[in-house]
Design a protein around this motif. Structure first.
Motif, PDB file in Angstrom:
ATOM      1  N   UNK A 190      16.366  50.247  20.518  1.00  0.00           N
ATOM      2  CA  UNK A 190      16.347  49.754  19.030  1.00  0.00           C
ATOM      3  C   UNK A 190      15.948  48.312  18.972  1.00  0.00           C
ATOM      4  N   UNK A 191      15.360  47.561  19.928  1.00  0.00           N
ATOM      5  CA  UNK A 191      14.979  46.150  19.700  1.00  0.00           C
ATOM      6  C   UNK A 191      13.562  46.057  19.962  1.00  0.00           C
ATOM      7  N   UNK A 192      12.811  45.288  19.127  1.00  0.00           N
ATOM      8  CA  UNK A 192      11.469  44.943  19.455  1.00  0.00           C
ATOM      9  C   UNK A 192      11.292  43.512  19.768  1.00  0.00           C
ATOM     10  N   UNK A 193      10.259  43.354  20.598  1.00  0.00           N
ATOM     11  CA  UNK A 193       9.795  42.120  21.443  1.00  0.00           C
ATOM     12  C   UNK A 193       8.451  41.702  20.988  1.00  0.00           C
ATOM     13  N   UNK A 194       8.125  40.548  20.379  1.00  0.00           N
ATOM     14  CA  UNK A 194       7.123  40.039  19.959  1.00  0.00           C
ATOM     15  C   UNK A 194       6.628  38.912  20.957  1.00  0.00           C
ATOM     16  N   UNK A 195       5.179  38.949  21.395  1.00  0.00           N
ATOM     17  CA  UNK A 195       4.876  37.857  22.191  1.00  0.00           C
ATOM     18  C   UNK A 195       3.947  36.990  21.272  1.00  0.00           C
ATOM     19  N   UNK A 196       4.523  36.049  20.766  1.00  0.00           N
ATOM     20  CA  UNK A 196       3.860  35.133  19.474  1.00  0.00           C
ATOM     21  C   UNK A 196       3.677  36.300  18.491  1.00  0.00           C
ATOM     22  N   UNK A 197       2.379  36.201  17.915  1.00  0.00           N
ATOM     23  CA  UNK A 197       2.262  37.363  16.958  1.00  0.00           C
ATOM     24  C   UNK A 197       1.179  38.284  17.239  1.00  0.00           C
ATOM     25  N   UNK A 198       0.862  38.515  18.594  1.00  0.00           N
ATOM     26  CA  UNK A 198      -0.227  39.211  19.189  1.00  0.00           C
ATOM     27  C   UNK A 198       0.325  40.440  19.923  1.00  0.00           C
ATOM     28  N   UNK A 199       1.214  40.546  20.231  1.00  0.00           N
ATOM     29  CA  UNK A 199       1.703  41.999  20.697  1.00  0.00           C
ATOM     30  C   UNK A 199       3.520  42.252  20.541  1.00  0.00           C
ATOM     31  N   UNK A 226       2.113  28.569  25.432  1.00  0.00           N
ATOM     32  CA  UNK A 226       2.432  28.555  24.047  1.00  0.00           C
ATOM     33  C   UNK A 226       2.801  29.769  23.542  1.00  0.00           C
ATOM     34  N   UNK A 227       3.082  30.780  24.357  1.00  0.00           N
ATOM     35  CA  UNK A 227       3.279  32.108  23.778  1.00  0.00           C
ATOM     36  C   UNK A 227       4.750  32.406  24.127  1.00  0.00           C
ATOM     37  N   UNK A 228       5.417  32.051  22.852  1.00  0.00           N
ATOM     38  CA  UNK A 228       6.783  32.591  22.930  1.00  0.00           C
ATOM     39  C   UNK A 228       7.350  33.737  22.723  1.00  0.00           C
ATOM     40  N   UNK A 234       0.454  32.152  19.043  1.00  0.00           N
ATOM     41  CA  UNK A 234      -0.751  32.568  18.214  1.00  0.00           C
ATOM     42  C   UNK A 234      -0.907  33.884  17.493  1.00  0.00           C
ATOM     43  N   UNK A 235      -1.323  34.180  16.500  1.00  0.00           N
ATOM     44  CA  UNK A 235      -2.573  33.429  15.940  1.00  0.00           C
ATOM     45  C   UNK A 235      -1.932  32.188  15.395  1.00  0.00           C
ATOM     46  N   UNK A 236      -3.045  31.083  15.207  1.00  0.00           N
ATOM     47  CA  UNK A 236      -2.561  29.868  15.097  1.00  0.00           C
ATOM     48  C   UNK A 236      -2.254  29.304  13.669  1.00  0.00           C
TER      49      UNK A 236
END
Length: 365
Positions: free
Chosen positions: A225-234, A255-257, A280-282
Motif C-alpha cells: 500500500x506504499x508508493x515510492x518515488x525516485x525524484x519525480x521521474x518514477x 541528486x535523485x532522492x 528531477x525534473x528541475x
C-alpha cells in the motif's frame, strides 16, 4: 580500430577453429576504413577530429586543435566530448525523448547529444557488410538502456565482444566475476558473443548509490500500500507483499532522492510536488512537459527468504532489486509491484544483478 557509439569494429576474427592471437587479429585484406586513412580520428570515440562545428562529433577547441597539429600530436588526442567524459561528466550521445533534450535544445547543442537514433543506425548499418569483431559497450549502471537487443540487425553475423563499462562505479563489495557471468547471461539472446570483459572508468565519480527500504519479518503490514518515488521521474507501487519484502534502490544520480506516500495519494502527490519538492525534473515547467507518469509494468514475483528475486530496471535511471529478508511466515511468499514512468521510458524485469550492498545473503545472478 574504429570506435563508434556503443559499438567498436575491430579486424575480423575467424571463428571456425581457435587461432593464434596474431592471426585472429590480422587486418582485413580489402576492408574499407570508416574513417579515411589520411584523416585523424579521436582515439576515444573514433570520430574525425575537427575544429569547425562545435557540438558535432570530433570537435576540438580551435586553439587546442592548432597546438596539437603543430606538435604532431593529433593522433594521440581526444575530442572535447571524450575529454569531458574522461573527467566524469555524464553526456548523452544519442538525443532521444524528453528526458534527453529540454524543450528548444538542438542536436549538438552543449550537453544535448551528438546524434539521433536514426542517424546512429545509418552509421552502424554498414557493419553488416564488413568482416569485423564487434565490441559492444554496455554501461553496467544502465544495462537495460545500453544492451542493444536488436544489435544483430546492425552487425549481421559478426562476432561480438561484450564490454561492461563503469565497473568501479558499482557498490563496494561487488565481485567482478559474478557480474561478468550475470552480464553474459543477460546477453544470451543476442547470440555470437565470444567473450565478456569488464572495465573501469578512468575518472573517479561517485559510486552507484544503494538504499534499502523494508523491515525484518514481523506481523505488520510492511510496505504493502506504499508508493515510492525516485525524484519525480518514477513511481513504484507495492501492491501486495509480505512484511519481509525488501526493496533496494540502485541509481547513479546523486541528486535523485527517494520519497514515499500511501498509494491512494500517489497521483495527487506527484502532480503537486514533481519539479518542486521532488526533483528531477528541475522545475514545474519541465514536469508539465514530461506529463503524468504512465503504468509501464506490473510484476508478480515469487520470493525466497534471504535471496533477491529480481530487478525492476528503468532505462536511463537505475533499478530496484527486490528481495526477501528472513521470515517465520509459512507458505508461498509473493509480491506484486507496479512501475510508473514517463511515456516512452522502458521498464524491464530481469534476474538480479549481483552487486555489493544488498541486504540479503546467498543471492544468485
Amino acid at each position: 580500430m574504429i570506435l563508434l557509439p556503443l559499438l567498436l569494429a575491430l579486424p575480423p576474427l575467424g571463428l571456425r577453429r581457435p587461432a593464434p592471437l596474431a592471426r585472429r587479429c590480422a587486418p582485413p585484406v580489402a576492408a574499407e576504413a570508416l574513417v579515411p586513412r589520411n584523416r585523424v580520428a579521436c582515439y576515444g570515440c573514433g570520430a574525425e577530429l575537427q575544429a569547425d562545428v562545435a557540438g558535432s562529433p570530433g570537435y576540438m577547441e580551435p586553439e587546442r586543435y592548432k597546438m596539437k597539429r603543430k606538435r604532431r600530436q593529433l593522433r594521440e588526442s581526444l575530442c572535447d566530448r571524450c575529454r569531458r567524459l574522461s573527467s566524469g561528466e555524464i553526456l548523452p550521445a544519442v538525443v532521444e525523448g524528453r528526458l534527453k533534450r529540454p524543450s528548444g535544445a538542438a542536436v549538438g547543442e552543449e550537453g544535448r547529444g551528438i546524434t539521433t537514433p536514426e542517424a546512429l543506425r545509418g552509421v552502424l548499418l554498414p557493419l553488416r557488410e564488413r568482416p569485423a569483431l564487434i565490441a559492444l559497450l554496455v554501461d553496467l549502471t544502465d544495462v537495460a538502456g545500453t544492451l542493444l537487443p536488436r544489435v544483430r540487425e546492425l552487425v549481421g553475423g559478426n562476432p561480438i565482444l561484450l564490454i561492461g563499462t563503469k565497473l568501479d562505479l558499482l557498490p563496494r563489495g561487488t565481485e567482478p566475476e559474478r557480474v561478468a557471468d550475470w552480464l553474459s547471461g543477460a546477453a544470451r539472446k543476442i547470440g555470437g558473443v565470444v567473450d565478456v570483459h569488464l572495465v573501469s572508468s578512468k575518472a573517479a565519480p561517485p559510486r552507484l548509490s544503494v538504499g534499502s527500504v523494508g523491515s525484518v519479518g514481523t506481523p505488520t503490514s510492511g510496505l504493502a500500500g506504499t508508493s515510492f518515488f525516485w525524484g519525480g521521474l518514477a513511481r513504484i507501487d507495492v501492491v501486495s507483499a509480505p512484511p519481509a519484502l525488501r526493496l533496494t534502490f540502485c541509481t547513479g544520480g546523486s541528486r535523485l532522492r527517494l520519497h514515499e506516500c500511501p498509494t491512494a495519494e500517489a497521483a495527487e502527490a506527484h502532480a503537486a510536488r514533481a519539479g518542486i519538492e521532488w526533483t528531477p525534473p528541475q522545475d514545474a515547467a519541465s514536469a508539465a512537459e514530461l506529463g503524468e507518469l504512465q503504468l509501464a509494468r506490473t510484476a508478480r514475483l515469487r520470493l525466497t527468504p534471504c535471496e533477491q528475486a529480481a530487478d525492476l530496471a528503468i532505462s536511463g535511471l537505475g533499478w530496484v532489486s527486490v528481495g526477501c529478508l528472513p521470515t517465520l511466515q509459512q507458505g508461498a511468499l509473493e509480491a506484486t509491484l507496479a512501475v510508473w514512468v514517463p511515456r516512452g521510458v522502458e521498464v524491464f524485469v530481469r534476474p538480479p544483478m549481483p552487486v555489493g550492498g544488498l541486504p540479503t545473503v546467498g543471492s544468485e545472478a
